[in-house]
Scaffold this motif. Structure first.
Motif, PDB file in Angstrom:
ATOM      1  N   VAL A 125       0.857  -1.177   0.000  1.00  0.00           N
ATOM      2  CA  VAL A 125       0.000   0.000   0.000  1.00  0.00           C
ATOM      3  C   VAL A 125       0.895   1.230   0.000  1.00  0.00           C
ATOM      4  O   VAL A 125       1.893   1.285   0.722  1.00  0.00           O
ATOM      5  CB  VAL A 125      -0.900   0.001   1.248  1.00  0.00           C
ATOM      6  CG1 VAL A 125      -1.829   1.197   1.251  1.00  0.00           C
ATOM      7  CG2 VAL A 125      -1.689  -1.287   1.335  1.00  0.00           C
ATOM      8  N   GLU A 126       0.558   2.240  -0.813  1.00  0.00           N
ATOM      9  CA  GLU A 126       1.383   3.451  -0.852  1.00  0.00           C
ATOM     10  C   GLU A 126       1.262   4.212   0.464  1.00  0.00           C
ATOM     11  O   GLU A 126       0.323   4.013   1.244  1.00  0.00           O
ATOM     12  CB  GLU A 126       1.019   4.338  -2.044  1.00  0.00           C
ATOM     13  CG  GLU A 126      -0.364   4.920  -2.001  1.00  0.00           C
ATOM     14  CD  GLU A 126      -1.407   4.050  -2.664  1.00  0.00           C
ATOM     15  OE1 GLU A 126      -2.560   4.480  -2.697  1.00  0.00           O
ATOM     16  OE2 GLU A 126      -1.089   2.953  -3.127  1.00  0.00           O
ATOM     17  N   ALA A 127       2.205   5.102   0.712  1.00  0.00           N
ATOM     18  CA  ALA A 127       2.329   5.788   1.994  1.00  0.00           C
ATOM     19  C   ALA A 127       1.097   6.631   2.326  1.00  0.00           C
ATOM     20  O   ALA A 127       0.740   6.789   3.498  1.00  0.00           O
ATOM     21  CB  ALA A 127       3.572   6.664   1.991  1.00  0.00           C
ATOM     22  N   ALA A 128       0.424   7.176   1.317  1.00  0.00           N
ATOM     23  CA  ALA A 128      -0.733   8.035   1.566  1.00  0.00           C
ATOM     24  C   ALA A 128      -1.915   7.251   2.138  1.00  0.00           C
ATOM     25  O   ALA A 128      -2.714   7.794   2.909  1.00  0.00           O
ATOM     26  CB  ALA A 128      -1.145   8.723   0.270  1.00  0.00           C
ATOM     27  N   ALA A 129      -2.035   5.976   1.792  1.00  0.00           N
ATOM     28  CA  ALA A 129      -3.193   5.191   2.218  1.00  0.00           C
ATOM     29  C   ALA A 129      -2.946   4.341   3.448  1.00  0.00           C
ATOM     30  O   ALA A 129      -3.876   3.695   3.947  1.00  0.00           O
ATOM     31  CB  ALA A 129      -3.645   4.297   1.068  1.00  0.00           C
ATOM     32  N   VAL A 130      -1.715   4.342   3.971  1.00  0.00           N
ATOM     33  CA  VAL A 130      -1.391   3.482   5.118  1.00  0.00           C
ATOM     34  C   VAL A 130      -2.201   3.889   6.340  1.00  0.00           C
ATOM     35  O   VAL A 130      -2.743   3.039   7.056  1.00  0.00           O
ATOM     36  CB  VAL A 130       0.124   3.533   5.420  1.00  0.00           C
ATOM     37  CG1 VAL A 130       0.449   2.865   6.736  1.00  0.00           C
ATOM     38  CG2 VAL A 130       0.896   2.871   4.305  1.00  0.00           C
ATOM     39  N   ARG A 131      -2.316   5.193   6.594  1.00  0.00           N
ATOM     40  CA  ARG A 131      -3.040   5.684   7.775  1.00  0.00           C
ATOM     41  C   ARG A 131      -4.521   5.338   7.667  1.00  0.00           C
ATOM     42  O   ARG A 131      -5.142   4.902   8.642  1.00  0.00           O
ATOM     43  CB  ARG A 131      -2.846   7.191   7.901  1.00  0.00           C
ATOM     44  CG  ARG A 131      -3.416   7.760   9.169  1.00  0.00           C
ATOM     45  CD  ARG A 131      -2.913   9.174   9.424  1.00  0.00           C
ATOM     46  NE  ARG A 131      -3.799   9.827  10.345  1.00  0.00           N
ATOM     47  CZ  ARG A 131      -4.437  10.966  10.111  1.00  0.00           C
ATOM     48  NH1 ARG A 131      -4.226  11.613   8.996  1.00  0.00           N
ATOM     49  NH2 ARG A 131      -5.232  11.475  11.002  1.00  0.00           N
ATOM     50  N   MET A 147      -5.845   2.871   6.035  1.00  0.00           N
ATOM     51  CA  MET A 147      -5.981   1.419   6.196  1.00  0.00           C
ATOM     52  C   MET A 147      -5.894   1.022   7.666  1.00  0.00           C
ATOM     53  O   MET A 147      -6.640   0.161   8.131  1.00  0.00           O
ATOM     54  CB  MET A 147      -4.886   0.694   5.409  1.00  0.00           C
ATOM     55  CG  MET A 147      -4.998   0.828   3.916  1.00  0.00           C
ATOM     56  SD  MET A 147      -6.107  -0.333   3.184  1.00  0.00           S
ATOM     57  CE  MET A 147      -5.250  -1.847   3.423  1.00  0.00           C
ATOM     58  N   SER A 148      -4.965   1.635   8.409  1.00  0.00           N
ATOM     59  CA  SER A 148      -4.800   1.281   9.822  1.00  0.00           C
ATOM     60  C   SER A 148      -6.008   1.722  10.646  1.00  0.00           C
ATOM     61  O   SER A 148      -6.392   1.045  11.603  1.00  0.00           O
ATOM     62  CB  SER A 148      -3.515   1.883  10.381  1.00  0.00           C
ATOM     63  OG  SER A 148      -3.553   3.287  10.273  1.00  0.00           O
ATOM     64  N   GLU A 149      -6.617   2.851  10.292  1.00  0.00           N
ATOM     65  CA  GLU A 149      -7.812   3.305  11.010  1.00  0.00           C
ATOM     66  C   GLU A 149      -9.012   2.426  10.701  1.00  0.00           C
ATOM     67  O   GLU A 149      -9.847   2.173  11.567  1.00  0.00           O
ATOM     68  CB  GLU A 149      -8.126   4.757  10.632  1.00  0.00           C
ATOM     69  CG  GLU A 149      -7.159   5.754  11.237  1.00  0.00           C
ATOM     70  CD  GLU A 149      -7.401   7.161  10.728  1.00  0.00           C
ATOM     71  OE1 GLU A 149      -8.286   7.350   9.858  1.00  0.00           O
ATOM     72  OE2 GLU A 149      -6.693   8.076  11.198  1.00  0.00           O
TER      73      GLU A 149
END
Length: 107
Positions: A45-51, A53-55
């Protein structure tokens, strides 16, 4: 006959034949010992969508999967994509590998 490189651009040394690989960029056949090989570890997953996804995840400590890629490219593609650089006659004689970047310490 004049020789540009001591190793003739290969890492063969006594083997008669080596297996050929396909360049990942242009699909040119390249001897395995001559190809520029890199092992790339990348997040799926690219860095912009990591947060996001974790939420949205139901698990609290879910580790996102990584992509492991072994890429091999021919010399012309490696120079074009700046994996390797063209060196002058004097610096071609230097056979020590370049220093790797130091990884950041994890806390």
């Amino acid at each position: 006959m004049t020789v540009k490189r001591r190793s003739h651009g290969r890492n063969k040394k006594g083997r008669g034949h080596t297996v050929s690989l396909r360049c990942n960029n242009c699909a040119k056949m390249v001897p395995k010992d001559k190809a520029c090989k890199r092992f790339i570890v990348r997040n799926m997953v690219e860095a912009a969508a990591v947060r996001d996804m974790s939420e949205a995840s139901a698990y609290s400590n879910y580790a996102l999967p990584k992509i492991f890629m072994k890429i091999a490219s021919c010399i012309s593609c490696a120079i074009h994509s700046r994996q390797v650089r063209v060196r002058s006659v004097a610096t071609r004689k230097i056979r020590t590998p370049p220093r790797k970047l130091a990884r950041k310490q994890q806390k």
